[in-house]
Design an enzyme around this catalytic site. Structure first.
Site, mmCIF file in Angstrom:
data_model
loop_
_atom_site.group_PDB
_atom_site.id
_atom_site.type_symbol
_atom_site.label_atom_id
_atom_site.label_comp_id
_atom_site.label_asym_id
_atom_site.label_seq_id
_atom_site.Cartn_x
_atom_site.Cartn_y
_atom_site.Cartn_z
ATOM 1 N N SER A 255 4.079 2.379 5.840
ATOM 2 C CA SER A 255 2.761 1.849 6.217
ATOM 3 C C SER A 255 2.020 2.898 7.025
ATOM 4 C CB SER A 255 2.929 0.574 7.051
ATOM 5 O OG SER A 255 1.728 0.228 7.698
ATOM 6 N N ASP B 9 5.046 -5.314 5.936
ATOM 7 C CA ASP B 9 5.677 -6.565 6.347
ATOM 8 C C ASP B 9 5.684 -7.607 5.233
ATOM 9 O OD1 ASP B 9 2.961 -6.980 6.395
ATOM 10 O OD2 ASP B 9 2.874 -7.829 8.399
ATOM 11 N N ARG C 217 -24.583 15.992 19.009
ATOM 12 C CA ARG C 217 -24.642 14.673 18.380
ATOM 13 C C ARG C 217 -23.516 13.756 18.864
ATOM 14 N NH1 ARG C 217 -26.067 16.876 12.437
ATOM 15 N NH2 ARG C 217 -28.327 16.680 12.563
ATOM 16 N N ASP D 115 -0.520 2.305 8.829
ATOM 17 C CA ASP D 115 -1.061 1.680 10.040
ATOM 18 C C ASP D 115 -0.085 1.700 11.208
ATOM 19 O OD1 ASP D 115 -3.352 1.052 8.650
ATOM 20 O OD2 ASP D 115 -2.724 -0.983 8.168
ATOM 21 N N GLY E 106 0.830 -1.201 0.000
ATOM 22 C CA GLY E 106 0.000 0.000 0.000
ATOM 23 C C GLY E 106 0.862 1.247 0.000
#
Length: 776
Positions: free
Chosen positions: A160, A115, A197, A162, A21
């Site tokens: 990455s 990875d 909200r 993440d 990615g």
């Protein structure tokens, strides 16, 4: 066609590719690898479309020149492409990839990916001798060619969003992605507040909850769901209880963050819809779902990702050149502020173990396999977000009145630190007392009516502060020595048992004054902790100050816009003035992040020979330009780099010497650099370090005041040094680490980065130039 002859000595042909990615910052890594390779006398090759390019070969493997990566730093995604490649997963594909590499003469490979990409790279290296032997057996390579390319070196860079790789605190792209998430939630906050909200925000992270956790910390979300540590068995009731309590305390909005891989203790998926239904049906809240999706992946890289990718790309080339045939493949990591090499295979194995631990419901092990910082941030989040935790409350005799004061110029993250300190104090039973508007505010306005400058703080007072810039309790550069007796009287009168100071070099000086005055004033014989917060990053005792990242992001955005103008006009150079006091940190790191042609700092100074070299370098650069894009140049000058050679003077000198062949302008961003909204990094680190400071104060608060006079260890500055968070005793830091004259540390860790800025910009070295005219 035969492969090219090997380069002489230890010089290598180094291939660089991006895989998996895409992540913001990958282009910075490619640029750094290409330019560092060339500067070291090596050749650099870009492998387009990831492993697909290795298998296909041909024009997907391209030799790169210096100017091929011009403008890469500010671009998002990956300009050399990435693609999934099924062929490389099979041996015939890897066999073809090996042949293509040999035919191009490439004997080292730097891969930026996740990875999976790095696992594939290490497998490729292990198979390399067998692949070459098979190519010889098939008569596709000669024995001589096999011997020439018998060793392949692999170096990994983790790209990455993440931040899911073990062994590193940050991966390339993760802070840019976090910035997108926080920006979106900050915007959602406004409409949530308006309509009272609740919003359920889904963020990326299948096996890693870093984005969800750090977004929760950075936005003071009410509840988070992460894969590594699911909520309790009765999580529906727990979440509803916390949110209901927050609403009863006066909070008008609710934010719940869900990682895409979130689940409960039984591994049953926790979906945003399930959370929404609970909030709507049980708490009767008007609830919306927002899935951020690929917005998190795109966009320009933030300043940190540009710096990280550049430094890791440089270190990757160094790793290649220092490698032997027996050197295990390394992955380039960052621990706190330090770039390090770690075994690639071990990092990948530990990363895969996290998913296995989660699948086995061994969540304690999953948390352990993440770095220690991950668990610390989660604990800080729990402590500062969930109110009414009686099990964490201290006995009455250990509860303190803790003063909180801001000193010096405002910096992004000051309010986040204050919010965390107040929330932690309330959780533990302490009384947080805000001392408004610095020491002058304390002395002059402590008893003003109807409300003075000394105010006890509630949770609701600070609830929305995490994303606010500036200083909500006010800050001032004045020192306690302006009226030491009155300061001591106020401390005594308002029963301040411990002091938490947030600020820059003025705050450092203030702590020094209070420490020295303890022999005379008993009121100052209390624990004192300083959290450095200044855009200049010039506080001794630390390599990182809260606010410096926000400043760098503001400055990089400003410089990107200026560079766009310079490039549109093609033959134009801008000289940009940066803040930073007498520390060149901001100018240097910004220069690294934007690809500045030159950076002028107070540490190095400016002289006429230096200017002559740089002007000659500009002449040569513009002379080579033949209508190429992104040809604008930027020079950064710290505001105190020279009293004589001001920003405007340098711009005018360049303009005069250009003789009409190119233009020169100057730009001064000024207080824009103090930033607006604090960056996620400044918010997160402010919260983490503030909690550490209050923990220190409560641990030190048990000492008798008489003991404290002789014990200098309870007056400290918290800092990040290398790979550690440390508490530096003020007396030691003052004497051994402080350059009082120039208001900066004696040893500045970032100084070594100046060489990298010059190397990657192609700036000529003094020894390579004529002393009189500056020509090479």
């Amino acid at each position: 066609m035969a492969p090219p002859s090997p380069l002489p000595g230890k010089k290598r042909r180094i291939g660089v590719m991006t895989s998996g990615g895409d992540a913001p910052g990958m282009n910075g890594a490619v640029r750094a690898v290409v330019r560092m390779s060339i500067s070291m006398g090596c050749e650099a090759y870009a492998i387009y479309e990831g492993y697909e390019g290795l298998v296909q070969g041909g024009n997907l493997i391209k030799k790169m020149d210096w100017d091929d990566v011009r403008g890469y730093l500010s671009e998002g995604g990956t300009l050399i492409g990435t693609a999934r490649c099924k062929a490389f997963m099979e041996r015939p594909g890897r066999l073809q990839a090996a042949k293509n590499m040999v035919m191009a003469g490439i004997d080292a490979l730097i891969i930026c990916g996740g990875d999976g990409s790095l696992t594939g790279a290490d497998k490729f290296r292990k198979e390399w001798p067998g692949l070459l032997k098979e190519l010889v057996d098939k008569k596709e390579l000669t024995t001589e060619q096999q011997k020439t390319y018998e060793h392949l070196n692999i170096v990994g860079l983790v790209g990455s969003i993440d931040n899911d790789m073990s062994s590193t605190d940050a991966t390339i792209g993760c802070y840019s992605s976090l910035a997108r998430i926080c920006e979106a939630i900050d915007c959602i906050d406004a409409t949530a507040q308006s309509h009272q909200r609740a919003f359920v925000i889904e963020v990326m992270g299948r096996h890693c909850g870093w984005l969800a956790l750090m977004a929760g910390v950075s936005t003071s979300a009410d509840f988070i769901f992460i894969p590594e540590r699911p909520p309790s068995e009765d999580w529906e009731k727990e979440m509803c209880t916390i949110i209901k309590r927050h609403r009863e305390m006066g909070k008008r909005k609710t934010i719940v963050i869900v990682a895409e891989g979130a689940h409960d203790l039984g591994l049953n998926k926790v979906t945003p819809t399930r959370v929404k239904d609970l909030l709507s049906n049980v708490l009767k809240l008007d609830t919306r779902i927002t899935t951020l999706g690929h917005v998190q992946r795109g966009g320009r890289p933030c300043a940190y990702d540009r710096m990280l990718s550049t430094l890791q790309g440089v270190e990757a080339v160094r790793a290649v050149l220092s490698a032997t045939p027996d050197t295990p493949s390394p992955v380039i990591c960052v621990i706190e502020n330090k770039i390090v090499r770690k075994p690639l295979l071990k990092a990948v194995e530990d990363t895969l173990e996290v998913a296995k631990a989660i699948e086995a419901k061994d969540f304690a092990r999953a948390m352990h396999l993440r770095d220690a910082e991950f668990a610390e941030y989660r604990n800080a989040y729990i402590t500062t977000t969930a109110t009414n935790q009686p099990e964490k409350r201290l006995p009455k005799d250990k509860q303190l009145r803790i003063g909180i004061i801001h000193v010096g110029a405002p910096a992004g993250g000051m309010n986040a630190a204050t919010r965390a300190a107040v929330a932690y104090c309330l959780t533990r039973g302490h009384t947080p007392v805000a001392l408004h508007n610095g020491f002058p505010g304390l002395c002059r306005h402590h008893d003003d009516q109807p409300i003075g400058s000394v105010r006890e703080m509630s949770w609701l007072d600070v609830e929305g502060w995490v994303s606010k810039g500036g200083s909500e309790i006010g800050t001032n550069r004045a020192l306690p020595s302006d009226d030491m007796p009155k300061t001591a009287w106020c401390f005594e009168n308002y029963r301040i048992d411990a002091l938490f100071i947030v600020g820059g070099f003025e705050a450092f000086t203030a702590v020094s004054e209070l420490r020295k005055a303890r022999t005379e004033y008993a009121a100052f014989r209390i624990p004192i902790a300083l959290l450095p917060a200044t855009i200049s990053n010039n506080v001794p005792g630390t390599e990182y100050s809260i606010g410096s990242d926000t400043c760098l992001n503001a400055l990089v955005d400003y410089c990107d816009a200026i560079k766009q103008s310079a490039s549109a006009s093609r033959r134009r150079c801008f000289v940009v003035e940066t803040q930073g006091g007498k520390s060149g940190y901001v100018a240097t790191i910004a220069g690294l992040s934007i690809g500045a042609t030159a950076v002028y700092t107070p540490e190095e100074g400016i002289n006429i020979k230096m200017l002559a070299r740089d002007i000659e370098h500009l002449r040569a650069s513009f002379a080579k330009d033949r209508g190429q894009s992104k040809a604008g140049k930027l020079i950064l000058r710290n505001e105190h780099a020279s009293e004589t050679y001001t920003t405007e003077v340098i711009a005018n000198m360049i303009k005069e010497e250009a003789k009409g062949r190119f233009e020169s302008r100057h730009a001064i961003p000024g207080h824009v650099q103090q930033g607006g909204t604090p960056s996620p990094m400044d918010r997160c680190r402010a919260i983490r370090l503030a909690v550490r400071c209050i923990e220190f104060l409560e641990e030190s608060g048990a000492k008798w005041k008489e003991e404290a006079v002789a014990d200098g260890t309870n007056v400290v500055v918290i800092g990040i040094k290398g790979a550690s968070v440390v508490f530096g005793p003020m007396e030691k830091v003052e004497k051994e680490e402080t350059n009082w004259k120039d208001r900066r540390p004696k040893d500045e860790s970032w100084l070594q980065l100046k060489t990298i800025v010059d190397t990657l910009s192609g700036r000529p070295r003094p020894e390579d130039c004529c002393e009189s005219c500056g020509r090479r």
